[in-house]
Design an enzyme around this catalytic site. Sequence first.
Site, PDB file in Angstrom:
ATOM      1  N   ASP A  69       0.865  -1.181   0.000  1.00  0.00           N
ATOM      2  CA  ASP A  69       0.000   0.000   0.000  1.00  0.00           C
ATOM      3  C   ASP A  69       0.898   1.225   0.000  1.00  0.00           C
ATOM      4  OD1 ASP A  69      -3.265   0.206   0.982  1.00  0.00           O
ATOM      5  OD2 ASP A  69      -2.109   2.055   0.851  1.00  0.00           O
ATOM      6  N   SER A  76     -12.590   9.543   5.657  1.00  0.00           N
ATOM      7  CA  SER A  76     -13.668   8.862   4.926  1.00  0.00           C
ATOM      8  C   SER A  76     -13.396   7.369   4.735  1.00  0.00           C
ATOM      9  CB  SER A  76     -13.870   9.520   3.558  1.00  0.00           C
ATOM     10  OG  SER A  76     -12.716   9.342   2.768  1.00  0.00           O
ATOM     11  N   LEU A  78     -12.707   5.402   7.303  1.00  0.00           N
ATOM     12  CA  LEU A  78     -13.006   4.701   8.559  1.00  0.00           C
ATOM     13  C   LEU A  78     -14.380   4.047   8.558  1.00  0.00           C
ATOM     14  CD1 LEU A  78     -11.531   7.312  11.065  1.00  0.00           C
ATOM     15  CD2 LEU A  78     -10.393   5.346  10.032  1.00  0.00           C
ATOM     16  N   GLN A  79     -15.236   4.451   7.635  1.00  0.00           N
ATOM     17  CA  GLN A  79     -16.584   3.885   7.510  1.00  0.00           C
ATOM     18  C   GLN A  79     -16.527   2.403   7.162  1.00  0.00           C
ATOM     19  OE1 GLN A  79     -17.304   3.387   4.043  1.00  0.00           O
ATOM     20  NE2 GLN A  79     -19.526   3.530   3.743  1.00  0.00           N
ATOM     21  N   ASN A 138      -9.224  -1.200  -8.494  1.00  0.00           N
ATOM     22  CA  ASN A 138      -9.187  -0.714  -9.873  1.00  0.00           C
ATOM     23  C   ASN A 138      -8.767  -1.839 -10.818  1.00  0.00           C
ATOM     24  OD1 ASN A 138      -6.137  -0.381 -10.662  1.00  0.00           O
ATOM     25  ND2 ASN A 138      -6.331   0.322  -8.557  1.00  0.00           N
ATOM     26  N   CYS A 195     -15.780   3.158  -6.024  1.00  0.00           N
ATOM     27  CA  CYS A 195     -16.535   3.281  -4.778  1.00  0.00           C
ATOM     28  C   CYS A 195     -16.591   4.744  -4.341  1.00  0.00           C
ATOM     29  CB  CYS A 195     -15.897   2.437  -3.681  1.00  0.00           C
ATOM     30  SG  CYS A 195     -16.137   0.666  -3.932  1.00  0.00           S
ATOM     31  N   CYS A 342      -4.272  27.148  -4.856  1.00  0.00           N
ATOM     32  CA  CYS A 342      -4.219  28.358  -5.682  1.00  0.00           C
ATOM     33  C   CYS A 342      -5.354  29.273  -5.226  1.00  0.00           C
ATOM     34  CB  CYS A 342      -4.281  28.021  -7.168  1.00  0.00           C
ATOM     35  SG  CYS A 342      -5.843  27.274  -7.676  1.00  0.00           S
TER      36      CYS A 342
END
Length: 384
Positions: A69, A76, A78-79, A138, A195, A342
């Site tokens: 990894d 987001s 942790l769900q 993917n 997802c 920016c």
Amino acid sequence: MDTARTKTESLSIAELRRYGRHLSLTEVGEEGQLRLKAGRVLLVGAGGLGSPLALYLAAAGVGTIGVVDFDEVEESNLQRQIAHGTSAVGRPKLASVAARLKDLNPHIAVECHELRLDRTNALDLVRRYDVVADGTDNFATRYLVNDACVLTGRPNVYGSILRFEGQASVFDATRGPCYRCVFPDPPPPGVVPSCAEAGVLGVLPGVIGSIQATETIKLLLGTGETLVGRLLLYDALEMSFHELRLKKDPACPVCGANPTIHELIDYDQFCGARPHEPEPIEMSVGELSDRLGRGEDLVVVDVREGFELAIARFPFALHIPLAQVERRAHELPRDRLVVLACHRGPRSLKALHTLRGQGFTRLRNLTGGIDAWSREVDRTVPRY
Ligand SMILES: [Zn+2]
């Protein structure tokens, strides 16, 4: 897998106590537990599927767990990515999962591979393990994992999830079909949403990842009927399981009678994907503020022009105007998170793609730029 290896090993008193419920299963017993201890499993991804895989394999006593990894834990995640906790947000997933696994079971070894699996490294890595469990999200990586497993003769424990549905199989070209036999062509880019785009029920990877963990353990034990030649389909809304029989394709380009793929190819090109898969690349000003407040070691790069800095500036940012990002990329760290900013977002997104093209992987675009920062975080920063 390797009986010669297992014969030389034995279980300590602590291991005998820990694995008692396995030892009382005749299908496992001490011999099976020693097989698990000698087993080497490579997990591709420490996310939704990788979490239950890693936890159950570690708990079961699989002796060596390799994890690939390169991402870091986001709120987001942790769900559904239950190996990680709130305290790990902003940390690399590898460090987070390794700490969790060592706490869960100190008798096992965890090997961390912080890299993006690709054609240059996949064969060497896969060869070092007995079984590969694919937790990628993917198509390019899925074909890569498949081909690497076929070329090295390793079983590939497959799982995938989207919204409320998941599927699982075991692809082992030595005795059944491979992923390419079943899915010869990748879907056109953009047809199957990710997802991140379409959503996923948080518990869904728990179900599919646990099925993958079950199959991995059965492969190591050499017991039971695995999913070789079967595709298991799960629908969480209907709460139904269906099964498809899979056949080996004699014309499969990688595992058929006359294969045309003898080495790993360019999978991004094969899948028509962008050079790197879309991940969550945005960061809100609120999140940036929180992370800076926690003292996180990240770099903010302001790609606006000099005159704009005179109007409003981020006091903590490095300044590299957009036009100079390409030639000054060497000034930026590759091992830390780089947040690009920016005025309102579009120029920093361009800078992000430029840096991706140079192989940077840890990048975020600051949503709404300094304008959002001024509105939502620090009203003393003038708007223009
Ligand atoms: Zn095949």
